[in-house]
Write an enzyme that holds these catalytic residues in place. Structure first.
Site, mmCIF file in Angstrom:
data_model
loop_
_atom_site.group_PDB
_atom_site.id
_atom_site.type_symbol
_atom_site.label_atom_id
_atom_site.label_comp_id
_atom_site.label_asym_id
_atom_site.label_seq_id
_atom_site.Cartn_x
_atom_site.Cartn_y
_atom_site.Cartn_z
ATOM 1 N N CYS A 180 31.464 -23.735 40.357
ATOM 2 C CA CYS A 180 31.833 -24.331 39.073
ATOM 3 C C CYS A 180 32.609 -25.605 39.302
ATOM 4 O O CYS A 180 33.577 -25.620 40.045
ATOM 5 C CB CYS A 180 32.695 -23.351 38.263
ATOM 6 N N GLY A 181 32.152 -26.687 38.683
ATOM 7 C CA GLY A 181 32.906 -27.926 38.709
ATOM 8 C C GLY A 181 32.542 -28.857 39.846
ATOM 9 O O GLY A 181 32.773 -30.045 39.768
#
Length: 272
Positions: free
Chosen positions: A111-112
């Protein structure tokens, strides 16, 4: 699929006398939104299904898929039984860049930082737009500067009245474009703070608003992804009502982004 950003849902409320009372409440709509570039699906996110054209363009710009809005030739927003599709037609060079990123992302999770191949690549700050420079009005702003304090106070007082959906549901973040004098010009809401920012950035790009003419205020913490998006878009200052993270501070310093946080009651803390 709701196009109002909220829906009425039945609820059973407790009361001080111990009796449960039925009623209705306005609930924020959260729906899957797929972004497609030249017919190829790139990402599916959960978002409030309003201002989706702005969301698509803002995402493409803030994620570095497009260098500028002129590389997007058209946007169609389509409702489907499963959710929403935002279909962008982009320049060939931009599409090739997107395909390369998809190859890097293949087989990875996370994530990210999807599409990052190494820690060295992650450590690199996003590039500012070509020719970017800090606006003159911002060069002297500090936490003890009267114009800065006045602008923050003015914006904070006006923002709740512009958060129409949040006032109804209590579940949405807002991203606002603010003049150096503290006037709120544009406010966008979404269940996701990064979506709200992308909607705002997409609108500013569509309208041809120079990033040197204002700053961004957000009703959230300052996270590294918000900082990265602002750096890529050319935003000179990001202010948030809650705290920053360590990565957000480091990224802001590396990317020459002024970062203010804890913007409450007319005061704020400067971190970069």
């Amino acid at each position: 699929m709701s196009e109002s950003g909220w829906s009425a849902r039945p609820v059973l409320r407790s009361s001080p006398d111990g009796a449960a009372k039925p009623g209705e409440e306005a609930v924020a709509v959260e729906a899957p939104v797929a972004l497609l570039f030249n017919g190829v699906s790139h990402v599916v996110m959960m978002a409030t299904p309003l201002n989706l054209a702005e969301l698509g363009l803002g995402f493409a710009l803030s994620e570095g898929l497009l260098d500028d809005a002129a590389q997007c030739y058209g946007i169609d927003v389509v409702s489907t039984p499963l959710g929403w599709e935002v279909r962008l037609e982009v320049a060939t060079r931009s599409f090739a860049r997107l395909q390369e990123r998809r190859r890097q992302m293949s087989g990875r999770t996370g994530c990210g930082v999807c599409g990052i191949e190494s820690l060295q690549q992650w450590a690199q700050a996003p590039a500012r737009p070509r020719g970017w420079s800090l606006p003159d009005w911002l060069r002297t702003w500090r936490a003890d500067d009267a114009p800065a304090q006045s602008a923050v106070q003015t914006a904070l007082l006006d923002l709740p009245g512009r958060q129409v959906l949040n006032a109804r549901t209590g579940a949405l973040h807002a991203a606002a474009w603010v003049t150096p004098q503290g006037q709120l010009l544009h406010v966008f809401e979404d269940v996701g703070r990064h979506n709200a920012l992308d909607k705002l950035l997409g609108h500013l790009a569509q309208s041809g608003v120079p990033m040197s003419k204002g700053w961004v205020l957000m009703t959230s913490r300052a996270s590294h992804e918000l900082v990265h998006k602002c750096i890529r878009a050319g935003v000179p200052l990001l202010a948030t009502v809650s705290a920053p993270t360590s990565l957000a501070i480091d990224a802001a310093q590396a990317g020459q982004l002024r970062l203010w946080a804890w913007c409450r009651d007319g005061r704020f803390s400067t971190y970069a």
